[in-house]
Design an enzyme around this catalytic site. Structure first.
Site, PDB file in Angstrom:
ATOM      1  N   CYS A 198       0.869  -1.180   0.000  1.00 34.77           N
ATOM      2  CA  CYS A 198       0.000   0.000   0.000  1.00 34.77           C
ATOM      3  C   CYS A 198       0.907   1.232   0.000  1.00 34.77           C
ATOM      4  O   CYS A 198       2.052   1.153  -0.439  1.00 34.77           O
ATOM      5  CB  CYS A 198      -0.988  -0.021   1.162  1.00 34.77           C
ATOM      6  SG  CYS A 198      -0.275   0.216   2.808  1.00 34.77           S
TER       7      CYS A 198
ATOM      8  N   ARG B  51      -3.438  -0.798   5.340  1.00 32.35           N
ATOM      9  CA  ARG B  51      -3.952  -1.846   4.449  1.00 32.35           C
ATOM     10  C   ARG B  51      -2.997  -2.996   4.225  1.00 32.35           C
ATOM     11  O   ARG B  51      -3.388  -4.159   4.314  1.00 32.35           O
ATOM     12  CB  ARG B  51      -4.356  -1.237   3.102  1.00 32.35           C
ATOM     13  CG  ARG B  51      -5.513  -0.278   3.197  1.00 32.35           C
ATOM     14  CD  ARG B  51      -5.732   0.471   1.904  1.00 32.35           C
ATOM     15  NE  ARG B  51      -4.622   1.413   1.686  1.00 32.35           N
ATOM     16  CZ  ARG B  51      -4.494   2.160   0.597  1.00 32.35           C
ATOM     17  NH1 ARG B  51      -5.358   2.057  -0.389  1.00 32.35           N
ATOM     18  NH2 ARG B  51      -3.488   3.007   0.477  1.00 32.35           N
TER      19      ARG B  51
ATOM     20  N   ASP C 102      -8.158   3.591   1.342  1.00 37.04           N
ATOM     21  CA  ASP C 102      -7.311   3.801   2.513  1.00 37.04           C
ATOM     22  C   ASP C 102      -8.145   4.311   3.688  1.00 37.04           C
ATOM     23  O   ASP C 102      -8.761   5.367   3.588  1.00 37.04           O
ATOM     24  CB  ASP C 102      -6.217   4.816   2.179  1.00 37.04           C
ATOM     25  CG  ASP C 102      -5.098   4.849   3.198  1.00 37.04           C
ATOM     26  OD1 ASP C 102      -5.253   4.246   4.285  1.00 37.04           O
ATOM     27  OD2 ASP C 102      -4.072   5.475   2.900  1.00 37.04           O
TER      28      ASP C 102
END
Length: 153
Positions: A11, A17, A122
């Site tokens: 990420c 994440r 996100d």
């Protein structure tokens, strides 16, 4: 002796994440009897930081664990080279890797590849509900990947 395939989950900062994806993919691969090593990196990693408290809370609520040693790590050439597969959260992560490491572009796939090329939003700076939703989306995307990983790796 066969080498265990490495999958790197990627990420932006490597604090939300991708650590959640790392923990979920490792747990689901282990449960499915798939021998995989899973790690995570960021394209703009907050190098050395622990995963976000909200991410850790979401993992704990869902019954997943990530080691105390987990720290954010920048995706660099050695990590790109070592991975058999890199799963990214957003199209821009794939573009960044393709631009910076063109030789490895063939092993970069969107986490949501099997779900109409969808991205995983996100949750940084948001509350527990958004982190739980992110975790559930990651579980769904990883469940789509598992049967493919059995044949790919």
């Amino acid at each position: 002796m066969a080498t265990i395939p490495l999958i790197t989950v990627i990420c932006t900062a490597n604090i939300c994440r991708s650590p959640m994806g790392q923990a979920i993919l490792q747990a689901k691969a282990d449960a499915a009897g798939l021998q995989l090593a899973v790690n995570s990196c960021g394209v703009q990693a907050l190098t050395g930081m622990r995963p976000d408290k909200q991410a850790l809370g979401a993992l704990e609520r869902a019954g997943y664990k990530i080691g105390e040693e987990k720290r954010a790590m920048q995706l660099l050439m050695p990590q790109a080279n070592a991975a058999q597969l890199m799963l990214v959260m957003e199209h821009r992560h794939k573009q960044w890797i393709t631009h910076n490491f063109p030789a490895y572009s063939g092993k970069v796939w969107l986490m949501g590849h099997w779900n109409l090329q969808s991205e995983v939003p996100d949750p940084i700076g948001k509350g527990p509900e958004q982190f739980d939703e992110c975790l559930q989306l990651l579980e769904y995307e990883i469940d789509q990947w598992l049967p493919k990983l059995k044949t790919l790796l």
